[in-house]
Design a protein around this motif. Structure first.
Motif, PDB file in Angstrom:
ATOM      1  N   ASP A 188       0.857  -1.180   0.000  1.00 29.73           N
ATOM      2  CA  ASP A 188       0.000   0.000   0.000  1.00 29.73           C
ATOM      3  C   ASP A 188       0.897   1.235   0.000  1.00 29.73           C
ATOM      4  O   ASP A 188       1.930   1.252   0.690  1.00 29.73           O
ATOM      5  CB  ASP A 188      -0.873   0.043   1.254  1.00 29.73           C
ATOM      6  CG  ASP A 188      -1.995  -0.985   1.232  1.00 29.73           C
ATOM      7  OD1 ASP A 188      -2.087  -1.755   0.261  1.00 29.73           O
ATOM      8  OD2 ASP A 188      -2.781  -1.001   2.193  1.00 29.73           O
ATOM      9  N   SER A 189       0.516   2.256  -0.733  1.00 29.68           N
ATOM     10  CA  SER A 189       1.270   3.520  -0.665  1.00 29.68           C
ATOM     11  C   SER A 189       1.059   4.184   0.685  1.00 29.68           C
ATOM     12  O   SER A 189       2.009   4.587   1.360  1.00 29.68           O
ATOM     13  CB  SER A 189       0.832   4.456  -1.790  1.00 29.68           C
ATOM     14  OG  SER A 189       1.172   3.932  -3.048  1.00 29.68           O
ATOM     15  N   VAL A 190      -0.210   4.320   1.075  1.00 29.47           N
ATOM     16  CA  VAL A 190      -0.592   4.784   2.401  1.00 29.47           C
ATOM     17  C   VAL A 190      -1.438   3.682   3.023  1.00 29.47           C
ATOM     18  O   VAL A 190      -2.395   3.205   2.406  1.00 29.47           O
ATOM     19  CB  VAL A 190      -1.398   6.095   2.343  1.00 29.47           C
ATOM     20  CG1 VAL A 190      -1.947   6.453   3.726  1.00 29.47           C
ATOM     21  CG2 VAL A 190      -0.536   7.238   1.804  1.00 29.47           C
ATOM     22  N   TYR A 191      -1.087   3.268   4.217  1.00 27.37           N
ATOM     23  CA  TYR A 191      -1.793   2.154   4.854  1.00 27.37           C
ATOM     24  C   TYR A 191      -3.081   2.648   5.499  1.00 27.37           C
ATOM     25  O   TYR A 191      -3.084   3.610   6.269  1.00 27.37           O
ATOM     26  CB  TYR A 191      -0.867   1.440   5.843  1.00 27.37           C
ATOM     27  CG  TYR A 191       0.129   0.600   5.079  1.00 27.37           C
ATOM     28  CD1 TYR A 191      -0.161  -0.719   4.755  1.00 27.37           C
ATOM     29  CD2 TYR A 191       1.309   1.157   4.586  1.00 27.37           C
ATOM     30  CE1 TYR A 191       0.713  -1.479   3.991  1.00 27.37           C
ATOM     31  CE2 TYR A 191       2.189   0.410   3.815  1.00 27.37           C
ATOM     32  CZ  TYR A 191       1.883  -0.910   3.525  1.00 27.37           C
ATOM     33  OH  TYR A 191       2.738  -1.649   2.740  1.00 27.37           O
ATOM     34  N   SER A 192      -4.170   1.966   5.163  1.00 28.69           N
ATOM     35  CA  SER A 192      -5.508   2.485   5.433  1.00 28.69           C
ATOM     36  C   SER A 192      -5.858   2.557   6.907  1.00 28.69           C
ATOM     37  O   SER A 192      -6.739   3.333   7.282  1.00 28.69           O
ATOM     38  CB  SER A 192      -6.546   1.629   4.711  1.00 28.69           C
ATOM     39  OG  SER A 192      -6.527   0.290   5.185  1.00 28.69           O
ATOM     40  N   MET A 193      -5.226   1.754   7.741  1.00 30.36           N
ATOM     41  CA  MET A 193      -5.544   1.765   9.161  1.00 30.36           C
ATOM     42  C   MET A 193      -4.492   2.477  10.002  1.00 30.36           C
ATOM     43  O   MET A 193      -4.743   2.808  11.152  1.00 30.36           O
ATOM     44  CB  MET A 193      -5.715   0.331   9.684  1.00 30.36           C
ATOM     45  CG  MET A 193      -6.932  -0.364   9.129  1.00 30.36           C
ATOM     46  SD  MET A 193      -8.450   0.512   9.576  1.00 30.36           S
ATOM     47  CE  MET A 193      -9.559  -0.081   8.302  1.00 30.36           C
ATOM     48  N   ASP A 194      -3.314   2.731   9.443  1.00 28.17           N
ATOM     49  CA  ASP A 194      -2.235   3.348  10.207  1.00 28.17           C
ATOM     50  C   ASP A 194      -1.820   4.709   9.661  1.00 28.17           C
ATOM     51  O   ASP A 194      -1.204   5.495  10.378  1.00 28.17           O
ATOM     52  CB  ASP A 194      -1.028   2.422  10.246  1.00 28.17           C
ATOM     53  CG  ASP A 194      -1.294   1.182  11.078  1.00 28.17           C
ATOM     54  OD1 ASP A 194      -0.980   1.203  12.281  1.00 28.17           O
ATOM     55  OD2 ASP A 194      -1.837   0.207  10.539  1.00 28.17           O
ATOM     56  N   GLY A 195      -2.091   4.971   8.395  1.00 23.72           N
ATOM     57  CA  GLY A 195      -1.772   6.267   7.822  1.00 23.72           C
ATOM     58  C   GLY A 195      -0.304   6.494   7.528  1.00 23.72           C
ATOM     59  O   GLY A 195       0.088   7.621   7.206  1.00 23.72           O
ATOM     60  N   ASP A 196       0.525   5.449   7.644  1.00 22.12           N
ATOM     61  CA  ASP A 196       1.943   5.618   7.330  1.00 22.12           C
ATOM     62  C   ASP A 196       2.177   5.316   5.856  1.00 22.12           C
ATOM     63  O   ASP A 196       1.300   4.806   5.150  1.00 22.12           O
ATOM     64  CB  ASP A 196       2.826   4.764   8.237  1.00 22.12           C
ATOM     65  CG  ASP A 196       2.430   3.305   8.253  1.00 22.12           C
ATOM     66  OD1 ASP A 196       1.323   2.964   7.805  1.00 22.12           O
ATOM     67  OD2 ASP A 196       3.236   2.473   8.713  1.00 22.12           O
ATOM     68  N   ILE A 197       3.377   5.647   5.388  1.00 26.03           N
ATOM     69  CA  ILE A 197       3.680   5.635   3.964  1.00 26.03           C
ATOM     70  C   ILE A 197       4.775   4.610   3.672  1.00 26.03           C
ATOM     71  O   ILE A 197       5.764   4.503   4.408  1.00 26.03           O
ATOM     72  CB  ILE A 197       4.134   7.038   3.510  1.00 26.03           C
ATOM     73  CG1 ILE A 197       3.005   8.060   3.752  1.00 26.03           C
ATOM     74  CG2 ILE A 197       4.556   7.042   2.043  1.00 26.03           C
ATOM     75  CD1 ILE A 197       3.432   9.507   3.568  1.00 26.03           C
ATOM     76  N   GLY A 327       0.217   6.319  16.498  1.00 28.14           N
ATOM     77  CA  GLY A 327       1.017   5.389  15.723  1.00 28.14           C
ATOM     78  C   GLY A 327       2.072   6.083  14.889  1.00 28.14           C
ATOM     79  O   GLY A 327       2.678   7.073  15.310  1.00 28.14           O
ATOM     80  N   ALA A 328       2.276   5.590  13.669  1.00 24.37           N
ATOM     81  CA  ALA A 328       3.289   6.145  12.767  1.00 24.37           C
ATOM     82  C   ALA A 328       2.652   6.959  11.644  1.00 24.37           C
ATOM     83  O   ALA A 328       3.249   7.128  10.583  1.00 24.37           O
ATOM     84  CB  ALA A 328       4.127   5.015  12.181  1.00 24.37           C
ATOM     85  N   SER A 329       1.465   7.475  11.886  1.00 22.13           N
ATOM     86  CA  SER A 329       0.729   8.191  10.834  1.00 22.13           C
ATOM     87  C   SER A 329       1.543   9.343  10.253  1.00 22.13           C
ATOM     88  O   SER A 329       2.171  10.109  10.973  1.00 22.13           O
ATOM     89  CB  SER A 329      -0.592   8.733  11.384  1.00 22.13           C
ATOM     90  OG  SER A 329      -1.228   9.563  10.435  1.00 22.13           O
ATOM     91  N   GLN A 330       1.481   9.454   8.910  1.00 26.48           N
ATOM     92  CA  GLN A 330       2.129  10.547   8.186  1.00 26.48           C
ATOM     93  C   GLN A 330       1.158  11.200   7.204  1.00 26.48           C
ATOM     94  O   GLN A 330       1.593  11.938   6.321  1.00 26.48           O
ATOM     95  CB  GLN A 330       3.324  10.008   7.383  1.00 26.48           C
ATOM     96  CG  GLN A 330       4.383   9.291   8.179  1.00 26.48           C
ATOM     97  CD  GLN A 330       5.321   8.515   7.273  1.00 26.48           C
ATOM     98  OE1 GLN A 330       5.079   7.358   6.945  1.00 26.48           O
ATOM     99  NE2 GLN A 330       6.397   9.150   6.845  1.00 26.48           N
ATOM    100  N   SER A 331      -0.118  10.933   7.354  1.00 26.92           N
ATOM    101  CA  SER A 331      -1.077  11.330   6.321  1.00 26.92           C
ATOM    102  C   SER A 331      -2.393  11.773   6.947  1.00 26.92           C
ATOM    103  O   SER A 331      -2.491  11.961   8.157  1.00 26.92           O
ATOM    104  CB  SER A 331      -1.325  10.157   5.371  1.00 26.92           C
ATOM    105  OG  SER A 331      -2.046   9.136   6.043  1.00 26.92           O
ATOM    106  N   ALA A 332      -3.406  11.906   6.110  1.00 28.12           N
ATOM    107  CA  ALA A 332      -4.738  12.302   6.581  1.00 28.12           C
ATOM    108  C   ALA A 332      -5.414  11.203   7.381  1.00 28.12           C
ATOM    109  O   ALA A 332      -6.395  11.466   8.078  1.00 28.12           O
ATOM    110  CB  ALA A 332      -5.608  12.693   5.386  1.00 28.12           C
ATOM    111  N   VAL A 333      -4.923   9.975   7.286  1.00 29.40           N
ATOM    112  CA  VAL A 333      -5.429   8.877   8.096  1.00 29.40           C
ATOM    113  C   VAL A 333      -4.682   8.877   9.426  1.00 29.40           C
ATOM    114  O   VAL A 333      -3.460   8.718   9.452  1.00 29.40           O
ATOM    115  CB  VAL A 333      -5.234   7.522   7.383  1.00 29.40           C
ATOM    116  CG1 VAL A 333      -5.695   6.376   8.276  1.00 29.40           C
ATOM    117  CG2 VAL A 333      -5.966   7.507   6.057  1.00 29.40           C
TER     118      VAL A 333
END
Length: 405
Positions: A188-197, A327-333
């Motif tokens: 996944d480019s962006v992981y849907s449950m964690d928001g990391d890349i 978590g390790a989120s880097q995105s809008a998730v």
């Protein structure tokens, strides 16, 4: 064996899931799954049982759900083509609007051509199944989406998992595979449950070392990462490319459908070997029209992406500073990780009472002990909406003893 006896094998599974639901949703106020929401077209608010609540767990990252231009495009498509298509794409189901949409997807993603499926799930299952089979190996990130996992398992290839976002572990896994067959790495480019890349440059290096193909799923990256929302390649400066890119038209783009981009020859192959494409009804005209207009708006209005990126970073920082685990989120998730399934359910219920919908994700969708609310910051959320949500989340977290006073 009669029908009643045959059902006896299934009854314990049915009873177990219903018992689990009863344990979590023992009164109406605790219902957090499969709830019917009535959205407001011009805001991020929804109505549930007469209550007006701020939705913070949707997908509409660029804020186009309910946009009048998108709705008008969907209506115009119905007026011109009707409500459905008279067949699969290979037979009577292709309309000019499909080809317009595919040309726009290709242009937006920087590829030669595109193919549109009836769903993102179908795009993943069909693509993996067409690329790999017996004698081949598919290597999956441990947190890959279920559609990727299902596609790999259905393909008949050997399936190998590697640790999440760990190129060194992928290197070891690839070194142990059969080099004579196709080796396909899917992330996944962006992981849907964690928001990391996904670490695209490092993954690319490992795949090149072993002669493996690299496929990325841009479902939660399109409209989310990259300066103009073009996904993981733009996020890393455009210097590193994936071999295969797939995505969806139901996350940032408020429609339905999935897509894959590539060369004309490659897509000709997929048209005939991706079974979910070949044997599924064509994407309905309204959905194609809505998706096409949404991509054109995103192209003209990249500030939607910039806003959501800025506000999601602010949201993550405030929640982390208050003691919440993002978590390790880097995105809008942005996950708000709270531990047990019961904690997540209690937290979601308290949030709803505070006026905000933050939906729980529990096992088996996430590993045991990592249940969370899955929050998404969108361009439709005003700064005031986000501040309201922050206050509600933190108030609910204190009530549930997840953080200190």
């Amino acid at each position: 064996m009669n029908a009643s006896a045959a059902w006896q094998h299934l009854e314990p599974k049915v009873a177990a899931i219903n018992r689990r639901i009863d344990e979590l949703e023992w009164e109406p106020s605790r219902r957090n799954n499969f709830v019917s929401y009535r959205p407001e077209m011009d805001s991020p608010y929804v109505e549930v049982d007469g209550e007006r609540l701020l939705m913070m767990s949707g997908y509409g990252y660029i804020g186009l759900g309910g946009d009048e231009r998108v709705a008008a495009a969907a209506k115009a498509a119905i007026d011109q083509y009707g409500t459905g298509t008279p067949g699969v794409r290979a037979l009577a189901g292709t309309i000019p609007l499909h080809e317009e949409l595919e040309a726009e997807v290709a242009r937006f993603t920087g590829r030669e051509n595109a193919l549109v499926f009836s769903s993102g799930y179908a795009a993943n299952v069909g693509t993996v199944g067409a690329l790999a089979g017996a004698g081949d190996t598919v290597l999956l990130d441990k947190l890959d989406h279920a559609s990727i996992v299902d596609g790999a398992q259905l393909s008949g290839a050997t399936v190998t998992r590697f640790r999440h976002n760990d190129p060194r572990h992928l290197d070891l896994r690839l070194a142990a595979t059969n080099p004579s067959g196709t080796r396909l790495v899917v992330v996944d480019s962006v992981y849907s449950m964690d928001g990391d890349i996904a670490p695209l440059p490092e993954l690319r290096e490992v795949c090149d070392k072993h002669g493996a193909l690299l496929m990325v799923d841009e479902a939660h990256a399109l409209g989310v990462i990259g300066a103009t929302g073009r996904g993981i390649e733009e996020h890393f400066g455009g210097e590193v490319k994936a071999d295969i890119k797939v995505g969806t038209l139901s996350k940032a783009v408020p429609s339905n459908g999935g897509w894959i981009v590539g060369s004309a020859d490659f897509l000709q192959y997929l048209k005939r070997h991706a079974r979910p494409f070949l044997f599924s009804a064509a994407l309905a005209p309204a959905q194609a029209g809505a998706a096409l207009e949404s991509l054109r708006i995103l192209d003209r209005e990249p500030e939607r992406v910039t806003y959501a990126q800025r506000e999601s970073a602010r949201f993550r920082q405030v929640m982390s500073d208050a003691g919440m685990n993002t978590g390790a989120s880097q995105s809008a998730v942005v996950p708000l990780i709270v531990g047990s399934d019961e904690n997540a359910w209690e937290f979601a219920t308290a949030c709803r009472k505070a006026g905000v919908v933050g939906l729980p994700v529990i096992t088996p969708a996430v590993p045991p002990g990592l249940a969370r609310l899955r929050i998404a910051i969108t361009a439709k959320h005003s700064r005031a909406d986000i501040d309201f949500a922050i206050d509600a989340f933190l108030t609910a977290a204190r009530q549930c003893h997840l953080i200190g006073e």
